[in-house]
Design an enzyme around this catalytic site. Structure first.
Site, PDB file in Angstrom:
ATOM      1  N   CYS A 222       0.806  -1.224   0.000  1.00  0.00           N
ATOM      2  CA  CYS A 222       0.000   0.000   0.000  1.00  0.00           C
ATOM      3  C   CYS A 222       0.838   1.273   0.000  1.00  0.00           C
ATOM      4  O   CYS A 222       0.314   2.356  -0.268  1.00  0.00           O
ATOM      5  CB  CYS A 222      -0.934  -0.005   1.201  1.00  0.00           C
ATOM      6  SG  CYS A 222      -2.189  -1.307   1.150  1.00  0.00           S
TER       7      CYS A 222
ATOM      8  N   PHE B 201      -8.490  -6.398  -1.567  1.00  0.00           N
ATOM      9  CA  PHE B 201      -7.821  -5.605  -2.594  1.00  0.00           C
ATOM     10  C   PHE B 201      -8.611  -5.573  -3.896  1.00  0.00           C
ATOM     11  O   PHE B 201      -9.314  -6.525  -4.248  1.00  0.00           O
ATOM     12  CB  PHE B 201      -6.422  -6.146  -2.863  1.00  0.00           C
ATOM     13  CG  PHE B 201      -5.509  -6.084  -1.673  1.00  0.00           C
ATOM     14  CD1 PHE B 201      -5.506  -4.987  -0.841  1.00  0.00           C
ATOM     15  CD2 PHE B 201      -4.652  -7.137  -1.371  1.00  0.00           C
ATOM     16  CE1 PHE B 201      -4.678  -4.918   0.269  1.00  0.00           C
ATOM     17  CE2 PHE B 201      -3.818  -7.087  -0.274  1.00  0.00           C
ATOM     18  CZ  PHE B 201      -3.836  -5.979   0.548  1.00  0.00           C
TER      19      PHE B 201
ATOM     20  N   HIS C   6      -3.809   6.724   3.111  1.00  0.00           N
ATOM     21  CA  HIS C   6      -4.130   5.535   2.331  1.00  0.00           C
ATOM     22  C   HIS C   6      -5.112   4.677   3.132  1.00  0.00           C
ATOM     23  O   HIS C   6      -4.820   4.271   4.251  1.00  0.00           O
ATOM     24  CB  HIS C   6      -2.861   4.730   2.037  1.00  0.00           C
ATOM     25  CG  HIS C   6      -3.110   3.548   1.149  1.00  0.00           C
ATOM     26  ND1 HIS C   6      -3.824   2.446   1.558  1.00  0.00           N
ATOM     27  CD2 HIS C   6      -2.737   3.296  -0.128  1.00  0.00           C
ATOM     28  CE1 HIS C   6      -3.894   1.573   0.578  1.00  0.00           C
ATOM     29  NE2 HIS C   6      -3.241   2.072  -0.455  1.00  0.00           N
TER      30      HIS C   6
ATOM     31  N   ASN D  82      -9.591  -1.023  -1.519  1.00  0.00           N
ATOM     32  CA  ASN D  82      -8.153  -0.795  -1.367  1.00  0.00           C
ATOM     33  C   ASN D  82      -7.462  -1.243  -2.646  1.00  0.00           C
ATOM     34  O   ASN D  82      -7.332  -2.440  -2.918  1.00  0.00           O
ATOM     35  CB  ASN D  82      -7.636  -1.586  -0.158  1.00  0.00           C
ATOM     36  CG  ASN D  82      -6.143  -1.396   0.061  1.00  0.00           C
ATOM     37  OD1 ASN D  82      -5.429  -0.843  -0.769  1.00  0.00           O
ATOM     38  ND2 ASN D  82      -5.655  -1.888   1.180  1.00  0.00           N
TER      39      ASN D  82
END
Length: 236
Positions: A7, A58, A147, A180
């Site tokens: 990330c 993800f 993030h 994400n």
């Protein structure tokens, strides 16, 4: 080319582009970050629960930005000034978050202790990063490009720093709408933050002059960058 930074990859790329632009007069650096989750996908396996978590958490995404120094005012309009970048690695966390490649694809390791470890250390890391600029610890006086590694990560930031709920609204919206997207996510949050600075809606408008980019990587590594909004009324 940057691989296996997780990330924090987008933040790392922006930091390197900043160095290139500042050390090569007139250079403009195109930063492109593309993430595809197919290498993580595999059949369910009770002995590989981290792979199942990665597959559900993800998503695919891509983002880009142009980085430069000494903008040409007649033709260029900077959005954010990248003032300073730093990195901290938390001791003893080598096995908390990790990525490796094998014959069957990428393997992610993510400990359930990650949010707590980040929450316990983020205030100290940020204080060391911001102190040279006299920004102190007025966390709600900054805008946040955090993030969104997951809801628990954002909750740990909010609790540890005592942030008002709206301070992480840009990150939470990107997480809600896109998930994400690993390294590419920071570009989506930057874009959302820029939109919030332009909007006329007082509930969403973000007026702070100074801000911070936050990204987490294997290690645990914390990538931090101090931003200053271009066009600030107090900016020279």
């Amino acid at each position: 080319m940057l691989y296996l930074h997780g990330c924090s990859a987008g933040s790392v790329a922006l930091r390197l582009a900043k160095d290139i632009a500042e050390n090569n007069l007139g250079t403009r650096v195109l930063v492109v970050c593309v993430e595809a989750t197919m290498p993580v996908f595999r059949a369910p396996d009770v002995t590989q629960l981290d792979a199942l978590v990665a597959t559900t958490l993800f998503g695919d995404g891509a983002g880009a930005a142009i980085i430069g120094a000494s903008p040409i005012n007649s033709v260029e309009r900077p959005i954010f000034h990248m003032i300073s970048a730093s990195q901290a690695t938390l001791p003893g966390t080598e096995n908390t978050v990790g990525i490796k490649v094998s014959e069957i694809g990428q393997h992610f390791k993510m400990s359930a202790e990650l949010p707590k470890m980040v929450g316990d250390n983020i205030k100290r890391c940020l204080a060391e990063t911001l102190e040279p600029f006299g920004l102190g610890c007025d966390w709600n006086g900054l805008f946040w490009v955090a993030h969104p590694g997951g809801r628990a990560i954002l909750d740990s930031y909010q609790a540890a720093l005592g942030l008002d709920p709206e301070k992480l609204a840009a990150s939470r919206r990107v997480l809600r709408d896109h998930g994400n997207m690993i390294g590419a996510t920071v570009f989506f949050v930057l874009d959302e933050m820029w939109c919030r600075r332009q909007t006329g809606n007082e509930e969403e408008r973000e007026n702070c002059e100074w801000g911070v980019i936050l990204g987490l990587g294997p290690g645990i590594t914390i990538e931090m960058m101090v931003l200053r909004a271009a066009g600030s009324e107090r900016q020279e």
